[in-house]
Motif scaffolding. Structure first.
Motif, PDB file in Angstrom:
ATOM      1  N   UNK A 204     -14.061 -22.497  31.871  1.00 55.18           N
ATOM      2  CA  UNK A 204     -13.677 -21.846  30.610  1.00 55.18           C
ATOM      3  C   UNK A 204     -12.895 -20.581  30.938  1.00 55.18           C
ATOM      4  N   UNK A 205     -11.623 -20.570  30.624  1.00 52.46           N
ATOM      5  CA  UNK A 205     -10.753 -19.476  31.044  1.00 52.46           C
ATOM      6  C   UNK A 205     -11.177 -18.128  30.472  1.00 52.46           C
ATOM      7  N   UNK A 206     -11.725 -18.105  29.269  1.00 53.78           N
ATOM      8  CA  UNK A 206     -12.096 -16.832  28.653  1.00 53.78           C
ATOM      9  C   UNK A 206     -13.383 -16.257  29.234  1.00 53.78           C
ATOM     10  N   UNK A 207     -14.038 -17.001  30.144  1.00 49.87           N
ATOM     11  CA  UNK A 207     -15.241 -16.491  30.803  1.00 49.87           C
ATOM     12  C   UNK A 207     -14.974 -16.068  32.244  1.00 49.87           C
ATOM     13  N   UNK A 208     -13.743 -16.206  32.698  1.00 47.69           N
ATOM     14  CA  UNK A 208     -13.391 -15.730  34.038  1.00 47.69           C
ATOM     15  C   UNK A 208     -13.461 -14.207  34.027  1.00 47.69           C
ATOM     16  N   UNK A 209     -14.082 -13.641  35.028  1.00 48.89           N
ATOM     17  CA  UNK A 209     -14.356 -12.198  35.008  1.00 48.89           C
ATOM     18  C   UNK A 209     -13.082 -11.349  35.014  1.00 48.89           C
ATOM     19  N   UNK A 210     -12.104 -11.722  35.806  1.00 43.51           N
ATOM     20  CA  UNK A 210     -10.853 -10.972  35.870  1.00 43.51           C
ATOM     21  C   UNK A 210      -9.722 -11.893  35.427  1.00 43.51           C
ATOM     22  N   UNK A 211      -9.424 -11.878  34.131  1.00 45.43           N
ATOM     23  CA  UNK A 211      -8.377 -12.736  33.590  1.00 45.43           C
ATOM     24  C   UNK A 211      -7.840 -12.143  32.295  1.00 45.43           C
ATOM     25  N   UNK A 212      -6.671 -12.635  31.883  1.00 42.80           N
ATOM     26  CA  UNK A 212      -6.079 -12.193  30.625  1.00 42.80           C
ATOM     27  C   UNK A 212      -6.393 -13.166  29.480  1.00 42.80           C
TER      28      UNK A 212
END
Length: 240
Positions: A204-212
């Protein structure tokens, strides 16, 4: 077939008579725009199928737009339609509940994941109850991390499964909701759900710690995550 207003991309469309040439005319209930359906405003089913699969992986919305050549406005409207279909029970039927309760080799494990909406100061904690035997998300709640949030999380768990025993870490909020005779505490007891947390952070991209790829609105943040849990459960039940 999904209909979208070419002006505001709303999906609230009604039929509005026919044109002079006999074609069906449509009107948007939001902005009032009238239009005739054509290929410019609809997408083929095979493309929607692929985009739906892409939404289950670690791809941002803009990345999906680049890969499949769709607009961000269309993709947001399409994903919102999908996310709003998420059932409250996350696909856990009464039959599955009985099976989980009967085959309880391990306790139902509970843990929280840190996330945020719009900016990192607006923290949102994702409470997850996970059955390690069938690899299913029993329930989830997104909100704070205190005792009041824990009580709301407890209510999300099906009543039949609240009679099972649970395994958690030492976070004190769990002690306020789980009866002592059903509660096992220990950092080493949450081995399976910790692994599950790592899995969903990778998918899940929105749960990646360092992401936009973060959410701007809490509603879609919650629905997108709950939708993923629902789809994850459907995948796992396929092999049960």
């Amino acid at each position: 077939m999904y209909l979208f207003c070419p002006n505001c991309q709303s999906t609230k469309i009604k039929k509005n008579g026919h044109t002079y040439y006999g074609k069906q005319n449509h009107q948007c209930k939001c902005c009032g725009r009238q239009f005739v359906l054509n290929n410019k405003h609809t997408k083929p089913e095979w493309l929607k199928f692929l985009i739906e699969k892409a939404l289950k992986e670690r791809l941002s919305l803009r990345a999906i737009c680049r890969v499949f050549g769709v607009s961000l406005t269309w993709l947001q409207a399409f994903s919102h339609l999908l996310w709003e279909q998420t059932p409250r029970h996350l696909g856990i039927s009464a039959a599955v509940e009985k099976r989980i309760k009967k085959l309880q080799v391990f306790g139902i494990q509970a843990d929280e994941l840190w996330s945020f909406v719009q900016k990192k100061k607006r923290k949102r904690w994702i409470w997850v109850a996970y059955d390690p035997v069938h690899r299913l998300v029993v329930a989830c709640y997104i909100g704070g991390r205190g005792k009041s949030a824990a009580k709301k999380f407890w209510k999300k768990i099906p009543s039949t499964l609240r009679e099972c025993y649970f395994e958690t870490d030492h976070w004190e909020a769990y002690q306020s909701i789980i009866p002592k005779n059903q509660h096992k505490v220990g950092k080493d007891l949450t081995y399976y759900i910790e692994g599950f947390n790592a899995t969903i952070r990778a998918r899940v991209s929105r749960l990646v710690r360092k992401a936009l790829s973060f959410s701007k609105l809490e509603k879609w943040h919650n629905l997108a995550i709950q939708w993923f849990f629902w789809q994850f459960n459907l995948e796992q039940q396929h092999y049960m």
